[in-house]
Every structure is written in structure tokens, then in C-alpha cells.
Enzyme design. Structure first.
Site: not given
Length: 339
Positions: A165, A216
Site C-alpha cells: 500500500s 503510507h
């Protein structure tokens, strides 16, 4: 990315409890894999560009047959920097905690990969994925080390992360750069694409505390280094150096599933595909370079036809040169006389 629970400063390894629980989920019903397979077949294998499909395949394969246990694949300052286990930078993006973790990441990869690979071409997109995979993990280590130094809390250096991610957040920044404007739905909210990654960063962390905010954020920063910083220029320089050392200037169109050769397709130095004639001069080929007399004659005839009709042959073009033109005319006369 998903984090294990952090350890106290005196521990030499991160706490195992969270990751062990996640490994149990890994052995569940694999409903996420079934949904992923369903989504792939709905899109159609022929509609997924080759690099995106290969990347998805690698992630699924390593989920079913891991190259290392999660505790040996996740990346942290402690495991990678202190213990010098740098292979984790390669392993961590391609390992996932469970089937749902894999499903959500690969579903996002499908959407972003289809758009970006068709825009950039397969070769540049593969290059981009490779660089982003390594840099996202490196940026994550840097941010965690800075947090450890600023806060004095050693637990930041022991938080271990896995998953694709972070790379996907970087791809989202790049995708918004190449496709500006528009809005997107982020958990029920309409958000401008320009700010969508930042909103997602905050909302995902609030709604799923087990996810890695720093991981992230690292992906977003790598994406910004590419779109607004020096990364794209550095990548172009490296790519130009590699391609300039090759003897051939033939390029392949990887923007579609077939990846067939297209003599009028070539990538630019920034990775964006272009169509049409090659910029001139691109390739100079002296007739005497390993050619027989008959081959030299045929090459001269083809080049002469190109000059008259403006047509290209075999994807390359001889640079126009007064001396070269004179040599060509002499050869034409000599071969015409001999034949």
C-alpha cells in the site's frame, strides 16, 4: 502497510503477538483471493497490461508461497538498519498479512496500473514500480528513525511493516499528476483528486489504527519526489545512460497486453509513450558496416525511396548528410553498371 505492535526500548525484537494473530487470519477462508480472482476475470486478462498483471501475479504467488515468514519479511529500523538485513526492503512490499490485505491492495493496483502503464508504457512503468518499491521502504526507515530521534521513543524503530500500500500511495500521486482535475469518492466524501491521497492517509489511519500511517506517508513523499522533485530527472538520466550503451535503438510497445513491436512507437526520456516518426537524427547506419555488396545496394535503394517519399523503413532512418548522399549516388551508379 500493516504494522506489528511496537516493543519497549529494551527488547531486541518487535512484539510477536500482532503478527502471529495476523498469520492465523492468513490461514482462513481466503475469501479475499476469490473476490480478487472474480474482479480480474470481470476486467478480463486481455485488458490488464502485462507489467500490472505480472506484479499482481508476484504478489499473489508470494502470498500463497511466501519467500520468508512475515516476521522475517517486514521492514523496520531495527531489523533493516541495526541488523543490516537489507533484503527486507525487497521482501516487505510483496508480502501481505492476510487475504483481505492482499485483495484491497491488488484491487487498487489493478485500477492504477491499467491507467499508468497505458500512459507511461510497460518498460517505464516496470522501472517506476521497482524504484518506488525500494524507495518507499527506505523513506519509511528514514521517517521512523527521525521520529525515534525527535521523540526519544525507541518503539518507532521497532515497528515492522509489510504490504504494497505504500507503493500504491506513491502511484496515486503519480496518477493524479498525469490525470489532473476531477474528484474521487473517499469513504463517502467527494474530494478533489489533488488532495485525495492526503485525505485517504488520515481517514485510513483513523478507521484502521493497525495500518501504517508512516508507511503510507512514505509512499506519498516518494510520489512527490517523482512529480515535483528530482526523482524523475534522476530516473531519466539513469535510463538514458543504459539505453545509450545499447547497440540497437529498437523499442517495444508494452502499453497493451500483446506488447508487439511497433516501429512507430518509442518512449520519450520521461517515460511517456509517443507515436509517429522517430526524431531525426536517431540512427546512422553506414552501408559498409558488415553488409555485403547486394545488401548495400538494397539499403541504398530503400534510403533513396525514403528521401523521395518521406517514408520510413524498418523503424530507423539514415540521417541526411551531403557527403552520405554523394556516396549513395555513386554506389547506385556503380551497382547499376555492374548489374
Amino acid at each position: 502497510m500493516v504494522l506489528s505492535s511496537s516493543a519497549t526500548p529494551g527488547q531486541t525484537l518487535p512484539s510477536h503477538f500482532t503478527l502471529l494473530m495476523m498469520q492465523r487470519r492468513h490461514r482462513g477462508s481466503n475469501l479475499g483471493l476469490i473476490l480478487l480472482a472474480s474482479q480480474i476475470f470481470q476486467i478480463g486478462l486481455d485488458n490488464i497490461p502485462p507489467v500490472t498483471l505480472a506484479t499482481l501475479g508476484v504478489n499473489v504467488y508470494l502470498f500463497l508461497f511466501p519467500a520468508a515468514p512475515l516476521l522475517s519479511a517486514c521492514v523496520s529500523v531495527q531489523t533493516a538498519y541495526w541488523h543490516r538485513d537489507w533484503r527486507r526492503l525487497i521482501l516487505s512490499p510483496f508480502h501481505h498479512v492476510d487475504d483481505w490485505h492482499l485483495y484491497f491492495n491488488m484491487a487498487s493496483l489493478l485500477w492504477k496500473g491499467i491507467k499508468l502503464e497505458r500512459r507511461l508504457g510497460g518498460a517505464w512503468f516496470a522501472y517506476l514500480l521497482s524504484v518506488f518499491s525500494l524507495l518507499t521502504g527506505s523513506m519509511y526507515l528514514l521517517l521512523e528513525a527521525v521520529l525515534t530521534e525527535v521523540t526519544g521513543d525507541g518503539s518507532y524503530s521497532m515497528q515492522c511493516a509489510v504490504g504494497f500500500s505504500g507503493v500504491l500511495f506513491g502511484l496515486k500521486v503519480v496518477n493524479n499528476y498525469y490525470h489532473p482535475g476531477g474528484v474521487t469518492h473517499v469513504m463517502g466524501f467527494l474530494v478533489s483528486n489533488r488532495y485525495a491521497c492526503w485525505v485517504e492517509l488520515v481517514l485510513i489511519h483513523i478507521m484502521s489504527p493497525g495500518t501504517s500511517f508512516v508507511g503510507h506517508l512514505a509512499g506519498i513523499l516518494v510520489g512527490l519526489l517523482y512529480t515535483a522533485g528530482p526523482l524523475k530527472k534522476v530516473m531519466k538520466t539513469c535510463a538514458d545512460f543504459v539505453t545509450s550503451s545499447r547497440p540497437s535503438h529498437v523499442y517495444y510497445n508494452s502499453s497493451g497486453p500483446s506488447g508487439r513491436y511497433n516501429p512507430h512507437y518509442y518512449p520519450s526520456s520521461d517515460g511517456q509513450p509517443h507515436t509517429g516518426p522517430y526524431p531525426q537524427p536517431l540512427y546512422q547506419h553506414p552501408y559498409t558496416a558488415g553488409m555485403s555488396d547486394a545488401e548495400q545496394y538494397d539499403a541504398a535503394v530503400r534510403a533513396s525511396l525514403n528521401d523521395r517519399g518521406g517514408r520510413q523503413t524498418y523503424g530507423f532512418r539514415v540521417a541526411s548528410d551531403p557527403n552520405l548522399e554523394e556516396i549513395r549516388q555513386r554506389r547506385l551508379q556503380r551497382f547499376a553498371t555492374e548489374r
